[in-house]
Design an enzyme around this catalytic site. Sequence first.
Site, PDB file in Angstrom:
ATOM      1  N   ASP A 111      28.070 -51.841 -12.056  1.00 51.18           N
ATOM      2  CA  ASP A 111      28.560 -52.902 -11.160  1.00 51.18           C
ATOM      3  C   ASP A 111      29.463 -53.848 -11.942  1.00 51.18           C
ATOM      4  O   ASP A 111      29.039 -54.439 -12.938  1.00 51.18           O
ATOM      5  CB  ASP A 111      27.358 -53.653 -10.578  1.00 51.18           C
ATOM      6  CG  ASP A 111      27.745 -54.589  -9.438  1.00 51.18           C
ATOM      7  OD1 ASP A 111      28.958 -54.724  -9.157  1.00 51.18           O
ATOM      8  OD2 ASP A 111      26.830 -55.184  -8.830  1.00 51.18           O
ATOM      9  N   ASP A 140      31.015 -53.667  -2.613  1.00 50.26           N
ATOM     10  CA  ASP A 140      29.883 -54.556  -2.324  1.00 50.26           C
ATOM     11  C   ASP A 140      30.417 -55.867  -1.729  1.00 50.26           C
ATOM     12  O   ASP A 140      30.497 -56.012  -0.504  1.00 50.26           O
ATOM     13  CB  ASP A 140      29.095 -54.783  -3.628  1.00 50.26           C
ATOM     14  CG  ASP A 140      27.962 -55.787  -3.502  1.00 50.26           C
ATOM     15  OD1 ASP A 140      27.704 -56.262  -2.387  1.00 50.26           O
ATOM     16  OD2 ASP A 140      27.313 -56.116  -4.519  1.00 50.26           O
ATOM     17  N   LYS A 169      25.205 -53.626 -15.265  1.00 52.09           N
ATOM     18  CA  LYS A 169      26.382 -54.475 -15.054  1.00 52.09           C
ATOM     19  C   LYS A 169      27.359 -54.177 -16.188  1.00 52.09           C
ATOM     20  O   LYS A 169      26.947 -54.013 -17.345  1.00 52.09           O
ATOM     21  CB  LYS A 169      25.959 -55.947 -15.079  1.00 52.09           C
ATOM     22  CG  LYS A 169      24.960 -56.320 -13.976  1.00 52.09           C
ATOM     23  CD  LYS A 169      25.615 -56.390 -12.615  1.00 52.09           C
ATOM     24  CE  LYS A 169      24.634 -56.864 -11.551  1.00 52.09           C
ATOM     25  NZ  LYS A 169      25.260 -57.022 -10.233  1.00 52.09           N
ATOM     26  N   LYS A 204      24.704 -54.750   2.362  1.00 48.79           N
ATOM     27  CA  LYS A 204      23.723 -55.810   2.114  1.00 48.79           C
ATOM     28  C   LYS A 204      23.462 -56.532   3.428  1.00 48.79           C
ATOM     29  O   LYS A 204      24.223 -57.413   3.823  1.00 48.79           O
ATOM     30  CB  LYS A 204      24.232 -56.769   1.044  1.00 48.79           C
ATOM     31  CG  LYS A 204      24.316 -56.097  -0.323  1.00 48.79           C
ATOM     32  CD  LYS A 204      24.395 -57.071  -1.448  1.00 48.79           C
ATOM     33  CE  LYS A 204      24.272 -56.329  -2.775  1.00 48.79           C
ATOM     34  NZ  LYS A 204      24.745 -57.148  -3.897  1.00 48.79           N
ATOM     35  N   GLU A 248      30.676 -49.929  -8.806  1.00 48.85           N
ATOM     36  CA  GLU A 248      30.530 -50.895  -7.721  1.00 48.85           C
ATOM     37  C   GLU A 248      31.448 -52.094  -7.949  1.00 48.85           C
ATOM     38  O   GLU A 248      31.462 -52.664  -9.046  1.00 48.85           O
ATOM     39  CB  GLU A 248      29.057 -51.319  -7.695  1.00 48.85           C
ATOM     40  CG  GLU A 248      28.668 -52.323  -6.641  1.00 48.85           C
ATOM     41  CD  GLU A 248      27.176 -52.692  -6.748  1.00 48.85           C
ATOM     42  OE1 GLU A 248      26.402 -51.980  -7.429  1.00 48.85           O
ATOM     43  OE2 GLU A 248      26.791 -53.713  -6.155  1.00 48.85           O
TER      44      GLU A 248
HETATM   45  O1  OSB Z   1      26.204 -57.580  -7.148  1.00 45.62           O
HETATM   46  O2  OSB Z   1      24.678 -56.260  -6.589  1.00 45.62           O
HETATM   47  C1  OSB Z   1      25.014 -57.371  -6.952  1.00 45.62           C
HETATM   48  C2  OSB Z   1      21.953 -59.557  -7.674  1.00 45.62           C
HETATM   49  C3  OSB Z   1      22.387 -60.749  -7.154  1.00 45.62           C
HETATM   50  C4  OSB Z   1      23.639 -60.834  -6.595  1.00 45.62           C
HETATM   51  C5  OSB Z   1      24.458 -59.734  -6.576  1.00 45.62           C
HETATM   52  C6  OSB Z   1      24.052 -58.515  -7.082  1.00 45.62           C
HETATM   53  C7  OSB Z   1      22.769 -58.445  -7.661  1.00 45.62           C
HETATM   54  C8  OSB Z   1      22.209 -57.238  -8.260  1.00 45.62           C
HETATM   55  C9  OSB Z   1      20.718 -57.078  -8.241  1.00 45.62           C
HETATM   56  O3  OSB Z   1      22.889 -56.424  -8.807  1.00 45.62           O
HETATM   57  C10 OSB Z   1      20.248 -56.092  -7.255  1.00 45.62           C
HETATM   58  C11 OSB Z   1      18.772 -56.210  -6.905  1.00 45.62           C
HETATM   59  O4  OSB Z   1      18.342 -57.200  -6.274  1.00 45.62           O
HETATM   60  O5  OSB Z   1      18.020 -55.286  -7.236  1.00 45.62           O
HETATM   61 MG    MG Z   2      27.022 -55.630  -6.609  1.00 44.90          MG
END
Ligand code: OSB
Ligand code: MG
Length: 370
Positions: free
Chosen positions: A191, A241, A166, A265, A216
């Site tokens: 991300d 995303d 992140k 997703k 991302e």
């Molecule tokens: O933005 O991808 C995201 C987890 C919770 C909500 C949003 C995100 C995420 C993650 C974790 O980045 C991804 C995972 O579950 O491996």
């Molecule tokens: Mg994401």
Amino acid sequence: MASFTIKEIRLHRIEVPLKKPFTTHLQSVEVRESILIEVVDEHGNIGLGECVAFSSPWYTEETVQTCWNALKHWLVPPLIDMKVRNPEAVYEALRFVKGNRMAKAALDMASWDLFARRSEKPLWRLLGGIREKIDAGIVLTGGINEDLYKRVELAIQTGYKRVKLKIDETTDLDALSKLIAAYPSLYFFADGNGIFSRLGAENLYVFDDVGLTLIEQPFIEEDWALATEASRVMKTPIALDESIRSVEDVSRMIDQKAGRIIVLKPGRVGGITESLRIHELARQDNIPIWIGGMIEFGVSKAHNLALASLPQVQYPGDFSASDHFWKADIITPSIEVIDGQIKLSEAAGIGYSLDEKMVEQYLIEKLTFG
Ligand code: OSB
Ligand code: MG
């Protein structure tokens, strides 16, 4: 015949502590609440789904409570005694309810699982999957420090192909460049979860030379024009995303050149049915997809893994082993990463069942219909 009649639907609301808190600039998640769904047919066969909304609306508008409400009052009652002739029929039957995609996704997934079980086929084969093993990817949070290096080393030992970090205003660019350069065999994804809408695009552009495979969702989901501009000026591909909530959003991304890669997703866009539509559009326009996660339990992960076997899925997704977030998952068997890959099950349906004991242990509320 694979068609079936829905005789009973069971909702289980559970709450499970994470092994360690998952912290981003948006939220710290310490306990994961979720709704597991069992759709039961006239012979007692069970299809499984999982609702991936969070306890509060920090990531999407829907929450566990809004999903529970939508399921209980609007989505589940019309399905009881429904004759399901094809796996999309449940999603289509729920069109009269606007939005509520995370709630619908759980029912759509359960319907696909049940249909595949009745067809005596693994779900991934029913969907037209072309690979038997899925590349694993892990998300590591926290700053770039010695501990992160240790966790990257561990990930490499397990064979993970991809590390997702992140990024925000505290990310040290030099440290990030050094980290990426130190592990040339790994894909590094970053991300933003929308933070550059607040920090400004110029603070994003400086990430262009650090060696990331992709970035991302740098801007919040509504900031399409900023995403288009960033996609034009940056060489690092932008992957969307949060902005991709439906197949219509994918059309928009393509038309506006707002991103070059789709983070799909399933649990957020409405399930397998909508995911297949997105996959088809991506295939026509030759846009790569990867499958994203949201700190999910094994039911949702299993559905995501089945989708990851499709041809247009071309980057490792958010696929970590069950023991990454959880002391123990609520499915059996648990999901294992071996040599950096997760083997798809040859059993009918998603290939996993609920671990009744675990579900019982974490149960907050249960509702049965039919
Ligand atoms: O933005 O991808 C995201 C987890 C919770 C909500 C949003 C995100 C995420 C993650 C974790 O980045 C991804 C995972 O579950 O491996
Ligand atoms: Mg994401």
